[in-house]
Scaffold this motif. Structure first.
Motif, PDB file in Angstrom:
ATOM      1  N   ALA A   1      54.885  41.806   4.034  1.00  0.00           N
ATOM      2  CA  ALA A   1      55.058  42.418   5.362  1.00  0.00           C
ATOM      3  C   ALA A   1      56.509  42.327   5.805  1.00  0.00           C
ATOM      4  N   ILE A   2      56.902  43.258   6.636  1.00  0.00           N
ATOM      5  CA  ILE A   2      58.172  43.201   7.368  1.00  0.00           C
ATOM      6  C   ILE A   2      57.821  43.340   8.843  1.00  0.00           C
ATOM      7  N   ILE A   3      58.227  42.363   9.617  1.00  0.00           N
ATOM      8  CA  ILE A   3      57.858  42.371  11.039  1.00  0.00           C
ATOM      9  C   ILE A   3      59.111  42.440  11.907  1.00  0.00           C
ATOM     10  N   GLY A   4      58.961  43.048  13.075  1.00  0.00           N
ATOM     11  CA  GLY A   4      60.037  43.136  14.056  1.00  0.00           C
ATOM     12  C   GLY A   4      59.703  42.308  15.277  1.00  0.00           C
ATOM     13  N   ILE A   5      60.586  41.373  15.611  1.00  0.00           N
ATOM     14  CA  ILE A   5      60.352  40.439  16.719  1.00  0.00           C
ATOM     15  C   ILE A   5      61.271  40.808  17.870  1.00  0.00           C
ATOM     16  N   LYS A   6      60.690  40.953  19.024  1.00  0.00           N
ATOM     17  CA  LYS A   6      61.449  41.343  20.214  1.00  0.00           C
ATOM     18  C   LYS A   6      61.748  40.126  21.065  1.00  0.00           C
ATOM     19  N   ASP A   7      63.017  40.019  21.488  1.00  0.00           N
ATOM     20  CA  ASP A   7      63.430  38.978  22.425  1.00  0.00           C
ATOM     21  C   ASP A   7      64.200  39.669  23.538  1.00  0.00           C
TER      22      ASP A   7
END
Length: 757
Positions: free
Chosen positions: A355-361
């Motif tokens: 998987a490749i995940i995108g994390i929002k901050d």
């Protein structure tokens, strides 16, 4: 040396103390570089200059008065010489010389800025106490003023420029993008199982499930918490998954390699190796991926391009991108010997992408506070660029090009001189290591910047220590980072950093106000006494009076001006940096105008006061006493009125915000009351006499005129370039003037003449 703790584990010690990485780190941050703060350097220069001038003037007055006295030019009231060779008693001559010496010593006392350290300490202590209310714990007192001189801030991203509330908002798995990133139904069972296994075992976080139900409590770094939280939504039972396999070897997350891995034993013959880290770095090690059917298929060029485009799109949307991958491994290839196992490098090639995940901050709302900020982060440069655009560090996409946005590995490959040139232009540094941050700080300092650095990790300690001002995070910061810093931001909020800058500028401005006020008194008192001594052999301001003026100027003046609160006006100024002079052109203008006015009026009173005040009817002794008292009283009132002017050196409204500064009002009131008492009731001690209401009114009017005069002075334009640079440039221009060439070339037309231009 070997330590056998149990039958299962044996550890080998390869270094202790200074020979360990931790020891080297602690040694580097414990070294005192002995550097003075920018303000200390400036204050030393100002104090030395004032001291030399004061001592020179005192010696000049001493020589002039002694020569006049012993040559008979100093007269008594009846016109007779105070000293007659061969006739004046030795004791009388000695007394006369001692009085003259007392005046000279008093001039030195007045001139030397002994109140300057008091003013600095008071304003620093006051600011330190107030900054605590703004969530900033000051560990080093001088840090208050250094922050006010900061020309640039090298800040990390997570938790400082962002809210540190990470969540997974995008996910690519099974060969495509998941419509809902936390929907388990979109993943085949085998892929879901492998993802959960890798996330549960390859982590430094943990999960606590309260008894009786309730939401699980996740601990760990913000990134780990976001990934674990995502896995829980996919159905992960953290403790159960961890019990299904055993850890053989761990490769901790490395800030250089930007990834971390773990080797797991599932059975006697099978092992799984899981990797997690920076998306593009882990992806480059992948040769296969798990598709939507749960099959492992080769990662061809089209699919690789698809994933790279996905990473780029997420990074451009200011998401932190993380790749999760694994591979199988034969247990027979795992080193059986404990020493070999300790040195074993976990295989990191031929990986299968899970998987490749995108994390929002989310970015913090920090307004216009980021004009002097450089973001230094370990994230993908595209992610860093997107956050910088959102925060306002970069104004447009046109700014988001090299070298404004640069990678750490590119920066570190430059030479020292090249890094200095590039450092000026850098706004964002992505994929940076702790050493890159240190190199950037050193380059900026060599360019003359006053550098502030924010950081929260142990690896940030060298940069925090090297910077002029280190700011660590109180919540997420490690103990080593806090020990290396000068100020601890208790709420990890960049808005608090802005408040620290505001207070720092207030400290610097308050010290400038005090210096302007002090120098005005110095110049006026010295000129009045020197001119009077040279012309008449007497000084209108005696030793006791000068000491009282010195008390007003130093102690009470420091108390009044050192506690001025910060204003928004300060944040509109450009940072002062390292090389700007402490006494600005505006300060020179203000103090010279006020000093010239005071000297002119008081010298007129000294030489023509008796006729102006109509004291001819009085006895000569009485006339001199009244005139000198009036000079002393007018001089003190001039300083009281000028103290208001010093509050706002570059603003017309000198009373703005004065009602909030109760200490200033109280000190002005106390000074005025004490002056009345000195003049009216303790005349024998201070050599003063009582004044009538007209003479008091004259003194007040003389002092009051300083207010409109200060307003008119602020209409006088001053060059922005510091005076010493201004005169240097003028001299250089004259030196380069082509007058000789013009004389040799009379045919030069006026239109092309440099003087005409």
């Amino acid at each position: 040396m070997f330590l056998k703790l149990s039958k299962a584990f044996t550890f080998m010690v390869t270094g202790v103390g200074i020979n360990t990485e931790w020891g080297l780190l602690m040694a580097s941050i414990s070294e005192d570089n002995g550097e003075e703060t920018p303000l200390q350097v400036r204050l030393n220069g100002v104090a030395t200059f004032i001291g030399i001038v004061g001592l020179t003037v005192a010696l000049l007055v001493l020589v002039v008065l002694l020569v006049r006295y012993f040559t008979g030019h100093t007269k008594n009231l009846d016109g007779s010489p105070q000293f007659k060779a061969g006739k004046t008693k030795p004791s009388t001559a000695v007394n006369g010389a001692v009085k003259i010496l007392t005046v000279a010593v008093t001039i030195v006392v007045v001139a030397v800025p002994e109140g300057l350290p008091l003013a600095v300490t008071l304003t620093l202590a006051y600011s330190m106490r107030k900054m605590m209310r703004d969530k900033a714990l000051v560990r080093r007192l001088s840090a208050c003023e250094t922050m006010g001189s900061a020309t640039t801030i090298c800040s990390d991203k997570t938790g400082t420029l962002t809210l540190n509330q990470m969540t997974v908002v995008e996910a690519y798995s099974g060969g495509g993008k998941m419509d809902l990133p936390d929907s388990k139904s979109q993943l085949p069972p085998i892929l879901s199982s492998l993802l959960i296994e890798g996330i549960a075992q390859n982590t430094t976080g943990s999960v606590f499930v309260p008894e009786g139900g309730g939401d699980p409590e996740i601990s760990g770094s913000p990134t780990e918490k976001a990934i674990i939280g995502w896995a829980i939504k996919l159905g992960m039972n953290f403790n159960a998954v961890r019990s299904e396999s055993s850890v053989i070897h761990v490769f901790p997350f490395n800030s250089e390699k930007k990834k971390g891995g773990v080797a797991l034993q599932l059975s006697d013959s099978e092992a799984h190796i899981h990797w997690k880290g920076a998306a593009e770095i882990v992806l480059d090690s992948c040769t296969k991926y798990v598709d939507a059917s749960g099959n492992t298929v080769p990662l061809d060029q089209d699919k690789m391009s698809f994933y790279k485009k996905a990473i780029e799109d997420m990074a451009c949307s200011s998401l932190r991108c993380v790749s999760i991958a694994y591979r199988t491994y034969d247990m027979d290839k795992v080193p059986a010997d404990e020493q070999q196992l300790a040195q074993w490098m976990i295989p990191q090639d031929d990986l299968v992408l899970l998987a490749i995940i995108g994390i929002k901050d989310p970015c913090r709302p920090v307004g216009n506070a980021l004009k002097q900020v450089r973001m230094v982060t370990g994230d993908n440069p595209q992610t860093a660029k997107a956050i910088a655009l959102e925060c306002g560090i970069l104004n447009s996409e046109e700014d988001a090009v090299e070298p404004n946005v640069i990678e750490g590995k590119v920066f570190r490959e430059y030479t020292d001189s090249e890094r200095e040139e590039i450092a000026e232009k850098i706004s964002v540094m992505g994929r940076s290591s702790p050493n890159d941050k240190l190199l950037l700080v050193q380059a900026l300092k060599r360019r003359g910047h006053v550098v502030a650095v924010t950081g929260d990790g142990t690896n940030d300690a060298p940069a925090l220590h090297e910077a002029d001002i280190g700011l660590s995070m109180g919540i997420q910061g490690t103990e080593v980072a806090k020990e290396s810093s000068d100020i601890i931001i208790l709420d990890d909020n960049f808005a608090s950093v802005v408040k620290v800058v505001r207070w720092g500028r207030s400290v610097y401005a308050n010290i400038q106000k005090f210096i302007q006020f002090q120098l005005t008194v110095n110049v006026a008192a010295l000129v009045i006494n020197v001119v009077s001594a040279m012309s008449s052999g007497e000084v209108p301001l005696n030793a006791v009076q000068l000491l009282w003026v010195n008390l007003i100027m130093d102690t009470l003046g420091a108390l009044a001006l050192a506690t001025e609160p910060p204003t928004d006006h300060l944040m509109a100024r450009s940072p002062v940096g390292r090389r700007e002079p402490l006494i600005t052109n505006i300060m020179w203008r203000n103090l010279l105008v006020q000093a010239a006015y005071q000297v002119t009026v008081l010298l007129i009173l000294n030489f023509r006061g008796k006729s102006i005040l109509g004291l001819q009817r009085e006895t000569p002794q009485r006339a001199i006493e009244v005139n000198n008292t009036l000079i002393f009283n007018a001089f003190v009132l001039c300083q009281i009125f000028n103290e208001f002017n010093a509050r706002k050196p570059d603003e017309f409204n000198i009373f703005k915000g004065i009602s909030k500064n109760h200490l200033f009002i109280g000190i002005i009131g106390i000074t005025l009351v004490l002056q009345v008492i000195i003049v009216e009731f303790v005349g024998k001690f201070t050599s003063t006499v009582k004044l009538n209401w007209k003479q008091w009114l004259i003194s007040i009017v003389i002092g009051f005129i300083g207010w409109p005069l200060a307003a008119l002075a602020k209409l006088i334009p001053v060059p922005k370039t510091p005076l010493h640079k201004f005169f240097t440039n003028m001299c250089n221009r004259r030196a380069k003037s082509p007058s000789k060439s013009r004389s040799k070339s009379p045919s030069m037309s006026p239109a092309k003449s440099p003087s005409h231009q």
